[in-house]
Design a protein around this motif. Structure first.
Motif, PDB file in Angstrom:
ATOM      1  N   THR A 139      27.708  22.376  -5.078  1.00  0.00           N
ATOM      2  CA  THR A 139      27.301  21.341  -4.129  1.00  0.00           C
ATOM      3  C   THR A 139      25.995  20.708  -4.584  1.00  0.00           C
ATOM      4  N   VAL A 140      25.876  19.411  -4.315  1.00  0.00           N
ATOM      5  CA  VAL A 140      24.659  18.663  -4.627  1.00  0.00           C
ATOM      6  C   VAL A 140      24.090  18.139  -3.317  1.00  0.00           C
ATOM      7  N   TRP A 141      22.820  18.417  -3.085  1.00  0.00           N
ATOM      8  CA  TRP A 141      22.190  18.050  -1.821  1.00  0.00           C
ATOM      9  C   TRP A 141      21.039  17.076  -2.074  1.00  0.00           C
ATOM     10  N   GLN A 142      20.917  16.129  -1.177  1.00  0.00           N
ATOM     11  CA  GLN A 142      19.769  15.211  -1.212  1.00  0.00           C
ATOM     12  C   GLN A 142      18.746  15.664  -0.179  1.00  0.00           C
ATOM     13  N   THR A 143      17.493  15.706  -0.596  1.00  0.00           N
ATOM     14  CA  THR A 143      16.406  16.076   0.323  1.00  0.00           C
ATOM     15  C   THR A 143      15.822  14.814   0.941  1.00  0.00           C
ATOM     16  N   ASN A 144      15.768  14.788   2.252  1.00  0.00           N
ATOM     17  CA  ASN A 144      15.130  13.693   2.989  1.00  0.00           C
ATOM     18  C   ASN A 144      13.915  14.238   3.743  1.00  0.00           C
ATOM     19  N   ALA A 166      14.731   9.366   1.588  1.00  0.00           N
ATOM     20  CA  ALA A 166      14.996  10.245   0.449  1.00  0.00           C
ATOM     21  C   ALA A 166      13.696  10.651  -0.219  1.00  0.00           C
ATOM     22  N   ALA A 167      13.631  11.913  -0.600  1.00  0.00           N
ATOM     23  CA  ALA A 167      12.439  12.415  -1.281  1.00  0.00           C
ATOM     24  C   ALA A 167      12.195  11.607  -2.551  1.00  0.00           C
ATOM     25  N   GLY A 168      10.939  11.180  -2.718  1.00  0.00           N
ATOM     26  CA  GLY A 168      10.579  10.410  -3.900  1.00  0.00           C
ATOM     27  C   GLY A 168      10.831   8.924  -3.784  1.00  0.00           C
ATOM     28  N   SER A 169      11.386   8.468  -2.648  1.00  0.00           N
ATOM     29  CA  SER A 169      11.665   7.040  -2.502  1.00  0.00           C
ATOM     30  C   SER A 169      10.382   6.272  -2.180  1.00  0.00           C
ATOM     31  N   GLU A 170      10.362   5.005  -2.588  1.00  0.00           N
ATOM     32  CA  GLU A 170       9.176   4.166  -2.445  1.00  0.00           C
ATOM     33  C   GLU A 170       9.403   3.129  -1.354  1.00  0.00           C
ATOM     34  N   HIS A 171       8.382   2.921  -0.521  1.00  0.00           N
ATOM     35  CA  HIS A 171       8.499   1.994   0.605  1.00  0.00           C
ATOM     36  C   HIS A 171       7.170   1.269   0.818  1.00  0.00           C
ATOM     37  N   SER A 172       7.223   0.229   1.639  1.00  0.00           N
ATOM     38  CA  SER A 172       6.024  -0.569   1.909  1.00  0.00           C
ATOM     39  C   SER A 172       5.876  -0.807   3.402  1.00  0.00           C
ATOM     40  N   VAL A 173       4.613  -0.968   3.816  1.00  0.00           N
ATOM     41  CA  VAL A 173       4.282  -1.289   5.203  1.00  0.00           C
ATOM     42  C   VAL A 173       3.280  -2.439   5.192  1.00  0.00           C
ATOM     43  N   VAL A 204       0.409  -1.592   2.286  1.00  0.00           N
ATOM     44  CA  VAL A 204       0.423  -0.303   1.589  1.00  0.00           C
ATOM     45  C   VAL A 204       1.807  -0.072   0.997  1.00  0.00           C
ATOM     46  N   THR A 205       1.849   0.365  -0.247  1.00  0.00           N
ATOM     47  CA  THR A 205       3.072   0.848  -0.886  1.00  0.00           C
ATOM     48  C   THR A 205       2.896   2.336  -1.142  1.00  0.00           C
ATOM     49  N   PHE A 206       3.911   3.120  -0.788  1.00  0.00           N
ATOM     50  CA  PHE A 206       3.746   4.575  -0.848  1.00  0.00           C
ATOM     51  C   PHE A 206       5.058   5.245  -1.213  1.00  0.00           C
ATOM     52  N   VAL A 207       4.951   6.519  -1.573  1.00  0.00           N
ATOM     53  CA  VAL A 207       6.096   7.351  -1.919  1.00  0.00           C
ATOM     54  C   VAL A 207       6.208   8.463  -0.884  1.00  0.00           C
ATOM     55  N   VAL A 208       7.420   8.665  -0.366  1.00  0.00           N
ATOM     56  CA  VAL A 208       7.660   9.740   0.605  1.00  0.00           C
ATOM     57  C   VAL A 208       7.988  11.012  -0.171  1.00  0.00           C
ATOM     58  N   ASN A 209       7.061  11.939  -0.177  1.00  0.00           N
ATOM     59  CA  ASN A 209       7.275  13.191  -0.920  1.00  0.00           C
ATOM     60  C   ASN A 209       7.090  14.434  -0.052  1.00  0.00           C
TER      61      ASN A 209
END
Length: 324
Positions: A139-144, A166-173, A204-209
């Motif tokens: 099984t392959v799992w994605q971490t959120n 998703a872990a490691g995804s990049e977003h902006s506010v 701000v641009t950030f990474v969700v880790n």
């Protein structure tokens, strides 16, 4: 010798080459039937015929299901057999606090053939057990991670909103203050890649880790109001000469004492609804004093009749009289 009939039952339609008759003189050991893909032949009942036996016989074939070797990563804990349809409804997503695991794919290996016999992206694992295996389920799992985005005060936030990312995804506010407001504060536990903060905006641009928060606080803008008394008066009370006033608020006027020879006439602009930095200047006018001339002997006097503190005068001489 009398010939007796042998009837074979539960042969599962497998070709049976064993004898169909026997006599009292025969001694027979029944040959095993070949295994089936899903059944293993375990023998006959009876296993054979002893010499001296008489009468027609019914011989029963015995079979057992073929047990599959333990399946890697099988959570069921049950025994599986060749020919079974394996099914596993995977519990997804799995959430603990601000972390979530979501199934993204699965595959089933038959290690006997070294090939993948089934795969999918849904949560229902289903495949046919073709042989004894062994089998393995991968099984392959994605971490959120949970991101909490909030705005407090007179303003709003655009872009990323509260939710799972998703872990490691990049977003902006983008945070935008309302008219007359400013970005007063922000609290962030995300990994910031870039930031541009102005008085009224924040980008701000950030990474969700990890489980994270991003909170922006807005407050009313404030401005500096400066009262300029100029050269002809002093402050004796009232408001300070330099004041910080919230957007739309009013400044408090200082109390002004005009210097001698001057009158304080007020201020050069309004300051009851402040919407930017402002300089308010005092206005003065010079006091007019009277000049009285005596002993002019009735001669016409063209000299000025008034003066102010700003004037510097030299009085013009009167014309002579015949006797003076």
């Amino acid at each position: 010798a009398v010939s007796y009939r042998i009837e074979y039952v539960n042969t599962l339609d497998v070709t049976n080459l064993n004898p169909r008759t026997y006599t009292v003189n025969d001694e027979v050991t029944f040959a095993a039937l070949p295994d089936l893909p899903t059944r293993r032949f375990t023998g006959w009942t009876p296993a054979g015929i002893v010499r001296g036996t008489t009468g027609d016989l019914v011989v029963t074939g015995n079979w057992s299901r073929i047990k599959v070797q333990p399946i890697d990563n099988d959570p069921s804990g049950k025994d599986w057999y060749v020919g079974d349809t394996y099914e596993w409804q995977i519990d997804t997503p799995v959430t603990e606090g601000g972390t979530q695991l979501v199934l993204s794919a699965w595959s089933v290996w038959n290690y006997t053939n070294l090939n993948v016999i089934a795969s999918g992206t849904n949560s229902n694992v289903r495949f046919e057990l073709e042989n004894e295996g062994p089998y393995g389920i991968e099984t392959v799992w994605q971490t959120n991670y949970w991101l909490e985005v909030s705005a407090n005060g007179p303003g709003h936030v655009e872009g990323a909103t509260s939710g799972w990312y998703a872990a490691g995804s990049e977003h902006s506010v983008h945070a935008q203050a309302d008219d007359g407001a400013k970005v007063a504060s922000y609290v962030s536990t995300v990994r910031v890649k870039s930031m541009n903060k102005q008085d009224t905006t924040l980008d701000v641009t950030f990474v969700v880790n990890r489980p994270s928060t991003f909170a922006v606080g807005f407050g009313l803008a404030s401005y500096v109001v400066t009262f300029d008394l100029g050269e002809h008066g002093t402050r004796t009370g009232g408001g300070e000469l330099s004041q910080t006033v919230a957007h739309g608020g009013a400044a408090v006027a200082p109390t002004v004492a005009a210097d001698e020879g001057w009158t304080f006439d007020g201020w050069d602009c309004e300051f009851a609804d402040v919407r930017g930095d402002l300089t308010v200047t005092a206005r003065y006018s010079a006091v007019s004093y009277s000049i009285e001339y005596v002993n002019t002997q009735g001669v016409t006097n063209l000299n000025p009749r008034t003066y102010t503190v700003n004037d510097e005068l030299t009085f013009a001489a009167l014309p002579d009289l015949p006797t003076q």
